[in-house]
Design a protein around this motif. Structure first.
Motif, PDB file in Angstrom:
ATOM      1  N   MET A   1      33.118  72.540  94.636  1.00 41.81           N
ATOM      2  CA  MET A   1      33.958  71.679  93.830  1.00 41.81           C
ATOM      3  C   MET A   1      34.734  72.495  92.793  1.00 41.81           C
ATOM      4  SD  MET A   1      32.902  68.417  91.647  1.00 41.81           S
ATOM      5  CE  MET A   1      33.775  68.054  90.203  1.00 41.81           C
ATOM      6  N   PHE A   2      34.068  73.494  92.191  1.00 39.88           N
ATOM      7  CA  PHE A   2      34.741  74.305  91.184  1.00 39.88           C
ATOM      8  C   PHE A   2      35.896  75.094  91.801  1.00 39.88           C
ATOM      9  CE2 PHE A   2      35.082  77.963  88.258  1.00 39.88           C
ATOM     10  CZ  PHE A   2      35.433  77.247  87.124  1.00 39.88           C
ATOM     11  N   LYS A   3      35.771  75.424  93.100  1.00 37.07           N
ATOM     12  CA  LYS A   3      36.847  76.129  93.790  1.00 37.07           C
ATOM     13  C   LYS A   3      38.123  75.282  93.815  1.00 37.07           C
ATOM     14  CE  LYS A   3      34.633  79.309  96.938  1.00 37.07           C
ATOM     15  NZ  LYS A   3      34.486  79.705  98.322  1.00 37.07           N
ATOM     16  N   GLN A   4      37.980  73.988  93.906  1.00 39.74           N
ATOM     17  CA  GLN A   4      39.140  73.100  93.928  1.00 39.74           C
ATOM     18  C   GLN A   4      39.632  72.778  92.513  1.00 39.74           C
ATOM     19  OE1 GLN A   4      37.511  69.827  96.091  1.00 39.74           O
ATOM     20  NE2 GLN A   4      38.147  70.649  98.083  1.00 39.74           N
ATOM     21  N   LEU A   5      38.720  72.718  91.587  1.00 39.75           N
ATOM     22  CA  LEU A   5      39.073  72.356  90.218  1.00 39.75           C
ATOM     23  C   LEU A   5      39.819  73.485  89.504  1.00 39.75           C
ATOM     24  CD1 LEU A   5      38.839  70.104  88.165  1.00 39.75           C
ATOM     25  CD2 LEU A   5      36.645  71.048  87.446  1.00 39.75           C
ATOM     26  N   ARG A   6      39.414  74.724  89.742  1.00 44.36           N
ATOM     27  CA  ARG A   6      40.039  75.854  89.052  1.00 44.36           C
ATOM     28  C   ARG A   6      41.535  75.988  89.374  1.00 44.36           C
ATOM     29  NH1 ARG A   6      37.743  81.896  89.261  1.00 44.36           N
ATOM     30  NH2 ARG A   6      38.366  81.631  91.404  1.00 44.36           N
ATOM     31  N   PRO A   7      41.964  75.940  90.632  1.00 45.41           N
ATOM     32  CA  PRO A   7      43.409  76.016  90.896  1.00 45.41           C
ATOM     33  C   PRO A   7      44.172  74.818  90.320  1.00 45.41           C
ATOM     34  CG  PRO A   7      42.169  76.275  92.948  1.00 45.41           C
ATOM     35  CD  PRO A   7      41.187  75.967  91.868  1.00 45.41           C
ATOM     36  N   ALA A   8      43.544  73.657  90.323  1.00 41.06           N
ATOM     37  CA  ALA A   8      44.211  72.474  89.770  1.00 41.06           C
ATOM     38  C   ALA A   8      44.423  72.637  88.262  1.00 41.06           C
ATOM     39  CB  ALA A   8      43.396  71.221  90.064  1.00 41.06           C
TER      40      ALA A   8
END
Length: 183
Positions: A1-8
């Protein structure tokens, strides 16, 4: 989930900086360089440099010795800038126009020009058609003890003729010039 949150979040931060900081600063800088007077509000100043108003916003002038602007539904306050929103069939509109026409009426001058009794869409229109300014010239000249021809010439010299659109007279600029005349 953090992988998706960081780019956002990174995208949000970058786009916020670009659209909220960099772009406004760039546009403001270009405006200051290319159009400094307009970028700073098109202000009109007296001989001492004191700001008297903006060429873009009407001001209220009371008294026979001044040219009057168009009526304002918001009493010339920029916060309440708006038209009256009264329908042509509304009796209140007809009453206001009749009252304003009676106040602006000058004997032997014919009917009062519509621009002197109708509000503009914003309620802050700083300009009048030249015929509305000329209509007031006799009243202003009489109140100030000036020759009518001098006041008419002043109106003519302050008539702006844009490349596109009708000729207009900026009331604030005209009244500033009038204030500078010797009686």
């Amino acid at each position: 989930m953090f992988k998706q949150l960081r780019p956002a979040l990174a995208s949000l931060l970058v786009l916020s900086m670009v659209t909220g900081v960099a772009y406004p600063l760039l546009v403001t800088g270009i405006a200051q360089l290319a159009f400094p007077e307009q970028a700073n509000g098109s202000l009109l100043r007296d001989a001492e440099g004191k700001v008297l108003g903006s060429r873009l916003i009407a001001q209220k002038f009371d008294g026979e010795e001044w040219f009057h602007s168009r009526p304002s539904a918001g009493d010339y306050a920029t916060v309440s800038s708006a038209a009256s929103n009264l329908a042509p069939s509304n009796p209140a509109l007809a009453e206001r126009i009749a009252r304003d026409a009676a106040q602006e009426r000058i004997a032997d001058q014919g009917p009062v020009p519509l621009a002197l009794v109708t509000t503009s869409g914003s309620g802050l229109d700083p300009q009048l058609p030249p015929q509305a300014a000329r209509y007031q010239a006799l009243r202003v000249a009489t109140a100030r003890g000036l020759p009518l021809r001098l006041v008419e010439d002043l109106v003519e010299s302050h008539t702006e003729r844009p490349l596109v659109g009708p000729a207009v007279v900026n009331v604030l600029a005209l009244n500033m010039a009038l204030a500078g005349l010797k009686r």
